[in-house]
Design a protein around this motif. Structure first.
Motif, PDB file in Angstrom:
ATOM      1  N   ASP A  61      17.171 -39.895 -20.372  1.00 31.12           N
ATOM      2  CA  ASP A  61      17.357 -39.977 -21.821  1.00 31.12           C
ATOM      3  C   ASP A  61      17.762 -41.398 -22.170  1.00 31.12           C
ATOM      4  N   VAL A  72      11.947 -49.215 -23.436  1.00 30.82           N
ATOM      5  CA  VAL A  72      11.099 -48.033 -23.255  1.00 30.82           C
ATOM      6  C   VAL A  72       9.970 -48.347 -22.270  1.00 30.82           C
ATOM      7  N   LEU A  88       6.416 -38.562 -20.764  1.00 30.36           N
ATOM      8  CA  LEU A  88       7.288 -38.787 -21.918  1.00 30.36           C
ATOM      9  C   LEU A  88       7.366 -37.455 -22.639  1.00 30.36           C
ATOM     10  N   VAL A  91      10.260 -37.836 -28.241  1.00 33.42           N
ATOM     11  CA  VAL A  91      10.852 -38.969 -28.950  1.00 33.42           C
ATOM     12  C   VAL A  91      11.329 -38.407 -30.284  1.00 33.42           C
ATOM     13  N   HIS A 101      15.892 -41.267 -29.790  1.00 35.85           N
ATOM     14  CA  HIS A 101      16.154 -40.644 -28.491  1.00 35.85           C
ATOM     15  C   HIS A 101      14.825 -40.411 -27.778  1.00 35.85           C
ATOM     16  N   TYR A 102      14.627 -41.121 -26.665  1.00 34.78           N
ATOM     17  CA  TYR A 102      13.460 -40.943 -25.804  1.00 34.78           C
ATOM     18  C   TYR A 102      13.874 -40.083 -24.623  1.00 34.78           C
ATOM     19  N   ARG A 103      12.990 -39.183 -24.219  1.00 35.81           N
ATOM     20  CA  ARG A 103      13.268 -38.334 -23.051  1.00 35.81           C
ATOM     21  C   ARG A 103      12.033 -38.278 -22.163  1.00 35.81           C
ATOM     22  N   TRP A 104      12.254 -38.611 -20.888  1.00 38.25           N
ATOM     23  CA  TRP A 104      11.209 -38.519 -19.874  1.00 38.25           C
ATOM     24  C   TRP A 104      11.583 -37.452 -18.863  1.00 38.25           C
TER      25      TRP A 104
END
Length: 109
Positions: A61, A72, A88, A91, A101-104
């Motif tokens: 995160d 990113v 990914l 977002v 908030h990015y989440r992989w």
């Protein structure tokens, strides 16, 4: 078979090169920051009563207030460099914190 610690340490070491604080498991209140963790075994292979191969999954995160944040791309470059399978996952803009908030999701073996 690579040890669990070897797999995780390689990932963590590269993350520490990012230009933001990086934590394992816990969130912090300084932005931007990245938090990552392993969360389960995806699959394994056993032979001769021993585990021969193990794949681990986890998440990353990243919280930022910067639109088009270069970190990113750096995260994705690290995952590619480590030969980690990833996607990914989401977002989101969080109204309550004004953060992107990015989440992989990732998987390594």
């Amino acid at each position: 078979m690579k040890s669990l610690q070897t797999m995780l340490t390689a990932l963590y070491t590269d993350f520490t090169d990012l230009s933001c604080p990086v934590t394992h498991y816990r969130r912090i209140s300084k932005y931007p920051y990245l938090v990552w963790a392993e969360d389960r075994e995806a699959y394994s292979f056993s032979g001769n009563n021993h585990k021969q191969e193990q794949a681990i999954t986890g998440y990353i995160d990243y919280f930022t207030r910067t639109e088009f944040d270069p970190v990113v791309d750096q995260v994705q470059e690290i995952l590619n460099k480590q030969n980690v399978a990833w996607s990914l996952d989401a977002v989101d803009y969080e109204d309550s914190t004004n953060l992107i908030h990015y989440r992989w999701l990732w998987e390594t073996r």
